[in-house]
Design a protein around this motif. Structure first.
Motif, PDB file in Angstrom:
ATOM      1  N   GLU A 160     107.028   7.515 -59.245  1.00  0.00           N
ATOM      2  CA  GLU A 160     106.788   7.928 -57.855  1.00  0.00           C
ATOM      3  C   GLU A 160     108.072   7.833 -57.041  1.00  0.00           C
ATOM      4  N   LEU A 161     108.783   6.723 -57.166  1.00  0.00           N
ATOM      5  CA  LEU A 161     110.021   6.533 -56.418  1.00  0.00           C
ATOM      6  C   LEU A 161     111.061   7.581 -56.805  1.00  0.00           C
TER       7      LEU A 161
ATOM      8  N   ALA B  28     105.690   6.438 -47.828  1.00  0.00           N
ATOM      9  CA  ALA B  28     106.008   7.798 -48.252  1.00  0.00           C
ATOM     10  C   ALA B  28     106.164   7.903 -49.770  1.00  0.00           C
ATOM     11  N   GLY B  29     106.630   6.836 -50.403  1.00  0.00           N
ATOM     12  CA  GLY B  29     106.836   6.844 -51.847  1.00  0.00           C
ATOM     13  C   GLY B  29     105.583   6.599 -52.652  1.00  0.00           C
ATOM     14  N   ASP B  30     104.534   6.139 -52.010  1.00  0.00           N
ATOM     15  CA  ASP B  30     103.269   5.853 -52.694  1.00  0.00           C
ATOM     16  C   ASP B  30     102.430   7.126 -52.734  1.00  0.00           C
ATOM     17  N   THR B  31     102.816   8.055 -53.583  1.00  0.00           N
ATOM     18  CA  THR B  31     102.206   9.384 -53.573  1.00  0.00           C
ATOM     19  C   THR B  31     100.757   9.398 -54.036  1.00  0.00           C
ATOM     20  N   ASP B  32     100.318   8.400 -54.784  1.00  0.00           N
ATOM     21  CA  ASP B  32      98.917   8.360 -55.193  1.00  0.00           C
ATOM     22  C   ASP B  32      98.080   7.403 -54.344  1.00  0.00           C
ATOM     23  N   ALA B  33      98.673   6.860 -53.287  1.00  0.00           N
ATOM     24  CA  ALA B  33      97.988   5.970 -52.334  1.00  0.00           C
ATOM     25  C   ALA B  33      97.309   4.779 -53.009  1.00  0.00           C
TER      26      ALA B  33
ATOM     27  N   LEU C  35     106.363  -1.139 -59.498  1.00  0.00           N
ATOM     28  CA  LEU C  35     107.391  -2.105 -59.142  1.00  0.00           C
ATOM     29  C   LEU C  35     107.294  -2.646 -57.742  1.00  0.00           C
ATOM     30  N   PHE C  36     106.817  -1.837 -56.806  1.00  0.00           N
ATOM     31  CA  PHE C  36     106.906  -2.200 -55.410  1.00  0.00           C
ATOM     32  C   PHE C  36     105.568  -2.004 -54.709  1.00  0.00           C
ATOM     33  N   SER C  37     105.282  -2.875 -53.790  1.00  0.00           N
ATOM     34  CA  SER C  37     104.141  -2.670 -52.910  1.00  0.00           C
ATOM     35  C   SER C  37     104.565  -1.714 -51.805  1.00  0.00           C
ATOM     36  N   SER C  38     103.700  -0.775 -51.469  1.00  0.00           N
ATOM     37  CA  SER C  38     104.046   0.206 -50.453  1.00  0.00           C
ATOM     38  C   SER C  38     103.757  -0.309 -49.035  1.00  0.00           C
ATOM     39  N   GLY C  39     103.186  -1.484 -48.939  1.00  0.00           N
ATOM     40  CA  GLY C  39     102.911  -2.059 -47.633  1.00  0.00           C
ATOM     41  C   GLY C  39     101.609  -1.565 -47.014  1.00  0.00           C
ATOM     42  N   LEU C  40     100.742  -0.946 -47.834  1.00  0.00           N
ATOM     43  CA  LEU C  40      99.452  -0.485 -47.317  1.00  0.00           C
ATOM     44  C   LEU C  40      98.542  -1.638 -46.989  1.00  0.00           C
TER      45      LEU C  40
END
Length: 91
Positions: free
Chosen positions: A57-58, A44-49, A86-91
């Motif tokens: 973004e966060l 949800a936080g990865d707004t630019d995918a 900073l973070f991987s979104s897990g995609l």
């Protein structure tokens, strides 16, 4: 602590403004800020995918989601001085 926070590579996310109460609900099992933060660290936080979550973004996700969760009764205090991913979104 103030000296550390005044650096150019620091981000501070606080759950609410100085005069606001941090909201909680038993269905979240935590506070509204924590709920928004945990959601924002996922897809949800990865707004630019892009597969990565930037500080902006966060922070933006937390700001929007916290307003929705609390009917605008709680506003996060956010100070960002770092612009990288900073973070991987897990995609």
């Amino acid at each position: 602590m103030r000296r550390s926070l005044s650096g150019s590579n620091v981000t501070v996310l606080a759950s609410s403004g100085a005069t606001e109460v941090s909201r909680e609900k038993s269905e979240w099992s935590n506070g509204a800020f924590t709920e928004a933060l945990l959601e924002g660290l996922g897809k949800a936080g990865d707004t630019d995918a892009s597969g990565m979550i930037s500080v902006q973004e966060l922070a933006g996700y937390i700001d929007r989601r916290l307003a929705a969760l609390t009917d605008r009764a709680q506003t996060p205090a956010i100070e960002t001085r770092f612009s990288g991913d900073l973070f991987s979104s897990g995609l």
